[in-house]
Design a protein around this motif. Structure first.
Motif, short mmCIF file in Angstrom:
data_model
loop_
_atom_site.label_atom_id
_atom_site.label_comp_id
_atom_site.label_asym_id
_atom_site.label_seq_id
_atom_site.Cartn_x
_atom_site.Cartn_y
_atom_site.Cartn_z
N UNK A 3 0.84 -1.21 0.00
CA UNK A 3 0.00 0.00 0.00
C UNK A 3 0.87 1.25 0.00
N UNK A 4 1.92 1.22 0.84
CA UNK A 4 2.83 2.37 0.90
C UNK A 4 3.53 2.58 -0.44
N UNK A 5 3.89 1.47 -1.06
CA UNK A 5 4.59 1.57 -2.35
C UNK A 5 3.69 2.21 -3.40
N UNK A 6 2.40 1.81 -3.42
CA UNK A 6 1.46 2.40 -4.37
C UNK A 6 1.29 3.89 -4.10
N UNK A 7 1.20 4.20 -2.81
CA UNK A 7 1.02 5.60 -2.42
C UNK A 7 2.22 6.43 -2.91
N UNK A 8 3.39 5.86 -2.69
CA UNK A 8 4.64 6.53 -3.07
C UNK A 8 4.68 6.78 -4.59
N UNK A 9 4.28 5.79 -5.35
CA UNK A 9 4.28 5.94 -6.80
C UNK A 9 3.34 7.07 -7.21
N UNK A 10 2.17 7.12 -6.57
CA UNK A 10 1.21 8.19 -6.88
C UNK A 10 1.80 9.56 -6.62
N UNK A 11 2.47 9.68 -5.46
CA UNK A 11 3.08 10.97 -5.11
C UNK A 11 4.08 11.39 -6.19
N UNK A 12 4.94 10.46 -6.57
CA UNK A 12 5.95 10.77 -7.61
C UNK A 12 5.28 11.12 -8.94
N UNK A 13 4.30 10.31 -9.33
CA UNK A 13 3.60 10.58 -10.61
C UNK A 13 3.02 11.98 -10.63
N UNK A 14 2.41 12.34 -9.51
CA UNK A 14 1.78 13.66 -9.42
C UNK A 14 2.80 14.79 -9.53
N UNK A 15 3.88 14.66 -8.74
CA UNK A 15 4.85 15.75 -8.69
C UNK A 15 5.60 15.86 -10.03
N UNK A 16 6.00 14.74 -10.57
CA UNK A 16 6.81 14.78 -11.81
C UNK A 16 5.94 15.12 -13.01
N UNK A 17 4.70 14.65 -12.99
CA UNK A 17 3.71 15.03 -13.99
C UNK A 17 4.25 14.97 -15.43
N UNK A 18 4.75 13.82 -15.85
CA UNK A 18 5.31 13.70 -17.20
C UNK A 18 5.03 12.30 -17.74
N UNK A 19 4.32 12.26 -18.86
CA UNK A 19 3.88 10.97 -19.40
C UNK A 19 5.02 10.11 -19.95
N UNK A 20 6.13 10.76 -20.25
CA UNK A 20 7.27 10.00 -20.79
C UNK A 20 8.07 9.31 -19.68
N UNK A 21 7.70 9.60 -18.45
CA UNK A 21 8.41 8.97 -17.34
C UNK A 21 7.61 7.79 -16.82
N UNK A 22 8.32 6.73 -16.54
CA UNK A 22 7.65 5.52 -16.09
C UNK A 22 8.18 5.23 -14.66
N UNK A 23 7.35 5.59 -13.67
CA UNK A 23 7.82 5.49 -12.28
C UNK A 23 7.55 4.10 -11.71
N UNK A 24 8.57 3.52 -11.06
CA UNK A 24 8.32 2.26 -10.35
C UNK A 24 9.02 2.31 -9.00
N UNK A 25 8.47 1.59 -8.05
CA UNK A 25 9.08 1.54 -6.72
C UNK A 25 9.68 0.15 -6.55
N UNK A 26 10.97 0.10 -6.21
CA UNK A 26 11.63 -1.20 -6.07
C UNK A 26 12.39 -1.25 -4.76
N UNK A 27 12.48 -2.46 -4.23
CA UNK A 27 13.28 -2.64 -3.02
C UNK A 27 14.72 -2.87 -3.44
N UNK A 28 15.58 -1.88 -3.18
CA UNK A 28 16.99 -2.00 -3.56
C UNK A 28 17.84 -1.94 -2.31
N UNK A 29 19.10 -2.29 -2.41
CA UNK A 29 19.98 -2.13 -1.25
C UNK A 29 19.99 -0.66 -0.79
N UNK A 30 20.23 -0.46 0.49
CA UNK A 30 20.19 0.89 1.06
C UNK A 30 21.28 1.78 0.46
N UNK A 31 22.37 1.16 0.02
CA UNK A 31 23.45 2.01 -0.49
C UNK A 31 23.24 2.48 -1.92
#
Ligand code: ADP
Ligand code: MG
Length: 609
Positions: A489-517
């Motif tokens: 749920x948090x990941x979906x929320x996060x994606x929405x926030x980014x989509x809204x702020x960046x507001x660009x159809x050519x950008x494809x936002x995804x949230x991934x679990x990556x190493x902290x570094x």
């Protein structure tokens, strides 16, 4: 021997007057008249030398030579030789009949085959009759080497009539006297003639004198045995060919006499990283007579960047280009040159690996181009083509597979080779990859997009990915999922926030679990699309891929503390500016933040400090 009788006659021919036709069709290449007449004179001296060696000529050969002289007042150019000469009968036979039928045959065959500029395609020799391209009258004064021969004069004014009469000539040999036509007076110029001789007569096997100087080197090194030549000889000859050229890297001495006859020297120039327009070209000779430096079709495409000379009497020079392309001899020559070049490279590689590596920045382009264009070349080159990584280390394809196999094989058993096309611009990505122990190849040659593509087709289960093509976990997907600290749920929320702020159809936002570094946000450019665009950019043609807009992936690292902070931020404005900030940082590390966006970023950052 019979004395020469005065005689008039008709040159047997069915066209009313062939010379206007000769003139019309050859206008682009009038200067070759000199090549034809000088090489006939050279032939005449060589024939005499041969007769002497067979014991059929017992007299003094003397200093065999050809002399070209210009008389601006009389408006004549004379080509003289002390070769075997011709009797009246021989002139009738060789000039009136044979040479002439050659000319008519030629015109019959080629008068319709003109290119869009109305010129006959390719190069050809019309032999003796090319004299009428520039002369309104031609005299031949000749005296045969045969004992008791009398000198004879043949005159023709470009109509189909000729005149034969007795003449004065002290010694054996032939003068061809051209009375230059008013529209060809450009040739009554010392500099012009010198230029033409420098081009065509430079390496003729018999001394050619003009203006009291010998214009040619009669024994160019390609006619000698490699065993008798030093490196310095090859370098000196290179400078002779290309006085402005940089020293070549190495060379190949070509020498075959079966199934076709070919000699020559091919030099590998320093070309670094450019497919630039070639100033220095390979020169094609036929028995030391310069023919052309348009060697397309004779030399494989990928070797057009080489320099040097090729000499073959077996290349059909007097025909059109379309004939060259389908000629079996030319194909064989092509294959032979490719094989020789591959063998030479293989020898260099085996003899001194370190020296080969040092030269690789220069020769890599040929090798890669060869691999792209010729399967036979690939069969040999796959053993010595080198890959270079960001640390400057070289490896063959086999060595490299060995080196990275353990760490860079994905869950589908595909070997993933990471590369950068611009180590400065992609530094952040290279650094991330190396932190995981991955190796990164340097693929910054103009031809590399195509080369990579070819390798993927030739090698099994190998895939290339530019370091910024995706997040590292996806580039080399080992099927190990990182644990995410955020809920679905948090990941979906996060994606929405980014989509809204960046507001660009050519950008494809995804949230991934990556190493902290890893960075909080990374921009990636999907490999396939980007590579197709790179390839079409190199070809310079409009294409489907070339016209597509750039699309980017924005990967948000769910595990990064800053991302957690953004998610937790209650104030909408603060959240928005945090998103802007991490996104701009991502752009910055991909070198994509420019102009007013960059200025705004700097201002914002300064204000926050
Ligand atoms: P090709 O050189 O291909 O035979 P050309 O038209 O150039 O055709 O010449 C025709 C012939 O005329 C030659 O083969 C040769 O027998 C004769 N010929 C031309 N120039 C000379 C010369 N300078 N000395 C002796 N014979 C010549
Ligand atoms: Mg000739």
């Amino acid at each position: 021997m019979e004395a020469v009788q005065n005689e008039k006659g008709q040159i047997s021919i069915h066209t009313e007057n062939i010379f206007p036709i000769i003139k019309k069709f050859l206008y682009s290449d009038h200067e070759i008249f000199l090549r034809e007449l000088v090489s006939n004179a050279v032939d005449a001296t060589q024939k005499l030398r041969q007769l002497a060696s067979f014991g059929e000529f017992g007299g003094e050969l003397g200093d065999l030579k050809v002399t070209v002289s210009l008389d601006e007042e009389a408006k004549t150019i004379t080509i003289s030789d002390n070769g075997l000469g011709m009797t009246a009968d021989e002139i009738k036979k060789y000039i009136n009949q044979i040479a002439f039928s050659g000319a008519t045959d030629f015109l019959d065959k080629y008068k319709d085959k003109t290119d869009d500029k109305g010129q006959i395609i390719g190069h050809f020799g019309l032999g003796f009759y090319s004299a009428f391209m520039v002369a309104e009258r031609v005299d031949i004064v000749s005296k045969s080497y045969r004992d008791g021969s009398e000198a004879v004069r043949w005159t023709c004014d470009g109509s189909t009539e000729f005149e034969l009469s007795p003449a004065e000539r002290a010694d054996r040999g032939t003068d061809i006297i051209l009375h230059i036509a008013p529209d060809s007076e450009e040739f009554l110029n010392k500099g012009r003639l010198q230029g033409i001789l420098d081009k065509y007569a430079r390496f003729l096997p018999v001394p050619v004198e003009f203006d009291e100087k010998v214009v040619n080197n009669t024994t160019p090194i390609w006619t000698k045995s490699p065993a008798d030549l030093t490196d310095e000889d090859y370098k000196t000859f290179y400078r002779e060919l290309y006085p402005m050229g940089e020293e070549p890297l190495f060379w190949i001495h070509l020498n075959v006499d079966y199934p076709f006859n070919l000699t020559g020297i091919l030099y590998f120039p320093r070309i670094k990283n450019e497919l630039r327009f070639q100033r220095e070209k390979i020169q094609l000779y036929s028995r030391q007579v310069f023919i052309t430096d348009e060697v397309k079709d004779v030399v494989p495409d990928f070797l057009m960047m080489l320099h040097g000379v090729i000499d073959s009497p077996d290349i059909p020079l007097n025909v059109s280009r379309s004939f060259l392309q389908s000629d079996a001899n030319v194909k064989k020559i092509n294959g032979y040159i490719t094989r020789k070049v591959a063998d030479k490279l293989n020898d260099l590689f085996n003899a001194d690996r370190k020296a080969f590596e040092e030269k690789f920045d220069d020769i890599g382009l040929f090798i890669k181009y060869g691999i792209l264009s010729d399967d036979k070349f690939w069969e040999k080159a796959k053993n010595f083509v080198l890959l270079k990584n960001t640390e400057g280390e070289f490896a063959t394809l086999d060595e490299y597979r060995e080196k990275v196999q353990a760490n860079q094989t994905d869950k589908n058993d595909t070997l993933v080779l990471l590369y950068t096309s611009d180590r400065k611009q992609q530094d952040a990505y290279i650094e991330s990859a190396r932190r995981r122990g991955y190796d990164v190849l340097l693929m910054d040659n103009v031809i590399d997009a195509h080369f990579i593509n070819a390798l993927e087709q030739k090698l099994e289960k190998v895939h290339f990915q530019r370091v910024d093509a995706d997040s590292l976990d996806k580039l080399i997907d080992k099927g190990l999922n990182n644990e995410s600290v955020l809920s679905e749920a948090d990941q979906t929320k996060l994606k929405d926030v980014f989509d809204q702020v960046l507001d660009n159809k050519m950008l494809n936002v995804s949230v991934e679990a990556q190493p902290v570094d890893e960075l909080p946000v990374t921009i990636t450019l999907p490999e396939f699309m980007r590579r197709m665009k790179d390839m079409s950019a190199l070809s310079g043609e409009q294409s489907f891929y070339g016209n597509l807009p750039n699309t980017y992936n924005v990967v948000v690292n769910a595990n990064h503390p800053l991302i957690g902070k953004i998610l937790a931020e209650a104030d909408a404005d603060s959240q928005k500016s945090l998103v802007k900030q991490v996104y701009d940082l991502a752009l910055l590390s991909q070198n994509m933040l420019t102009g007013s966006e960059l200025t705004a970023f700097v201002k914002r950052t300064v204000a926050a400090l």
